[in-house]
Scaffold this motif. Structure first.
Motif, PDB file in Angstrom:
ATOM      1  N   PRO A 148       0.807  -1.232   0.000  1.00  0.00           N
ATOM      2  CA  PRO A 148       0.000   0.000   0.000  1.00  0.00           C
ATOM      3  C   PRO A 148       0.838   1.280   0.000  1.00  0.00           C
ATOM      4  N   LYS A 151       3.694   4.251  -4.427  1.00  0.00           N
ATOM      5  CA  LYS A 151       3.002   5.400  -5.026  1.00  0.00           C
ATOM      6  C   LYS A 151       3.474   5.682  -6.450  1.00  0.00           C
ATOM      7  N   GLN A 171      -1.521  -3.809 -11.873  1.00  0.00           N
ATOM      8  CA  GLN A 171      -2.365  -3.683 -10.675  1.00  0.00           C
ATOM      9  C   GLN A 171      -2.051  -2.379  -9.922  1.00  0.00           C
ATOM     10  N   TYR A 172      -0.778  -2.033  -9.816  1.00  0.00           N
ATOM     11  CA  TYR A 172      -0.429  -0.763  -9.168  1.00  0.00           C
ATOM     12  C   TYR A 172      -0.955   0.430  -9.962  1.00  0.00           C
ATOM     13  N   SER A 174      -3.428   0.589 -11.917  1.00  0.00           N
ATOM     14  CA  SER A 174      -4.895   0.695 -11.975  1.00  0.00           C
ATOM     15  C   SER A 174      -5.381   1.822 -11.059  1.00  0.00           C
ATOM     16  N   ASN A 175      -4.544   2.172 -10.084  1.00  0.00           N
ATOM     17  CA  ASN A 175      -4.825   3.337  -9.229  1.00  0.00           C
ATOM     18  C   ASN A 175      -4.321   4.574  -9.972  1.00  0.00           C
ATOM     19  N   SER A 176      -5.225   5.446 -10.372  1.00  0.00           N
ATOM     20  CA  SER A 176      -4.857   6.603 -11.199  1.00  0.00           C
ATOM     21  C   SER A 176      -3.892   7.548 -10.487  1.00  0.00           C
ATOM     22  N   GLU A 177      -3.795   7.446  -9.170  1.00  0.00           N
ATOM     23  CA  GLU A 177      -2.892   8.327  -8.429  1.00  0.00           C
ATOM     24  C   GLU A 177      -1.468   7.768  -8.360  1.00  0.00           C
ATOM     25  N   CYS A 178      -1.282   6.539  -8.805  1.00  0.00           N
ATOM     26  CA  CYS A 178       0.057   5.944  -8.835  1.00  0.00           C
ATOM     27  C   CYS A 178       0.815   6.540 -10.025  1.00  0.00           C
ATOM     28  N   ARG A 213      -1.922   3.350 -20.018  1.00  0.00           N
ATOM     29  CA  ARG A 213      -1.432   4.654 -19.581  1.00  0.00           C
ATOM     30  C   ARG A 213      -0.082   4.933 -20.237  1.00  0.00           C
TER      31      ARG A 213
END
Length: 306
Positions: A148, A151, A171-172, A174-178, A213
């Motif tokens: 978690p 970042k 998978q990391y 997939s979080n748009s803030e990563c 992305r």
């Protein structure tokens, strides 16, 4: 000063160009060395430039070595060099994450031990170096345990690149803030005898495709590599010469950043390639046309010995 592009650098013009700059940026493989052998005359050129009061920098997209490792190689091959003069993508990507991304957390690293060392030297923790073997089935892959605190995902050259690494990056991301950073987009690494192996660009494209992305790319021709050294050494772009063997990375970087450019024909690109870009009329391709070219940087020697 010659106005036309892609001019052979010889005779009095060589001294004229050298007198007009105070800093010279060299790409490494294909310009000052090939593999583990220096290009004949290259150490003398670099050392005489320094003796003449020029600042010299070594700029490479290769992310498999730290600055210290490059300095040791330069020293072994007869070049006078300090760690501060080396700007590789392992180091520059760590600087980018720290300063531009203002990273507050860990990095999932698809890359080398050298990249791990440069990140750690910048105070950035990483996870991911080394093999990541496949286990379980597709549902397990989609639910793979993630740290978690990660970042950002950073992609460089990784000989252990695998389906599971690609999956974990997806998978990391997939979080748009990563945040998503790549060292460079070189698709092939040329070897002796006309052979080649896949480059970092192939790995980065795979991750971009899976994550849907686009990465922020740090290496040449991205202007960040020049900004990285310009801010540290207060370089004036108009007084810098970029020497490289690739039109799409080295020469494009020089053009983008407003540097004078010199193509050395001891590596990848040819004068015919440059002339084709020049005739194309395409603004982007025009950026790959060097101001000057030489068969080898050894041709600069007479102007430095005069």
């Amino acid at each position: 000063m010659a106005v036309s592009k892609c001019t052979r650098l010889s005779g009095p013009l060589t001294k004229q160009v050298l007198d007009s700059v105070d800093s010279v940026l060299f790409d490494c493989d294909g310009v000052i060395w090939r593999g583990d052998q220096p290009i004949p005359g290259a150490p003398e050129v670099v050392n005489l430039l320094k003796k003449a009061g020029k600042r010299v920098f070594f700029v490479t997209n290769n992310s498999t070595k730290t600055r210290k490792m490059y300095m040791e190689k330069l020293d072994k091959l007869g070049f006078e060099a300090s760690e501060d003069e080396v700007f590789g993508t392992a180091y520059c990507s760590a600087v980018y994450l720290k300063t531009v991304c203002n990273l507050q957390g860990k990095v999932y690293l698809i890359g080398s031990n050298a990249m791990k060392q440069e990140l750690e030297a910048m105070g950035i923790e990483q996870v991911g170096v080394g093999p990541d073997p496949v286990s379980g089935g597709q549902k397990d892959w989609a639910g793979v345990p993630l740290d978690p605190e990660v970042k950002a995902v950073l992609v460089g050259f990784d000989e252990h690149f695998s389906y599971m690494k690609l999956n974990r990056a997806l998978q990391y991301l997939s979080n748009s803030e990563c945040q998503f950073v790549g060292t460079n987009t070189d698709s092939r690494l040329p070897l002796e005898g006309g052979k080649a192996v896949p480059g970092t660009g192939c790995l980065l494209k795979a991750v971009e495709t899976a994550a849907q992305r686009h990465a922020q790319v740090v290496g040449k021709p991205s202007s960040f590599m020049f900004k990285c050294m310009a801010s540290k050494f207060k370089l004036d772009p108009s007084k810098c010469l970029m020497v490289g063997d690739r039109l799409d990375t080295d020469i494009m970087l020089g053009t983008t950043c407003g540097l004078k450019t010199l193509l050395a024909l001891t590596g990848v690109s040819t004068v015919a390639d440059a002339e084709e870009h020049q005739r194309s009329g395409c603004p982007k391709r025009q950026g790959m046309v060097p101001d000057y070219y030489v068969d080898s940087i050894a041709e600069i020697l007479p102007a430095l010995q005069a």
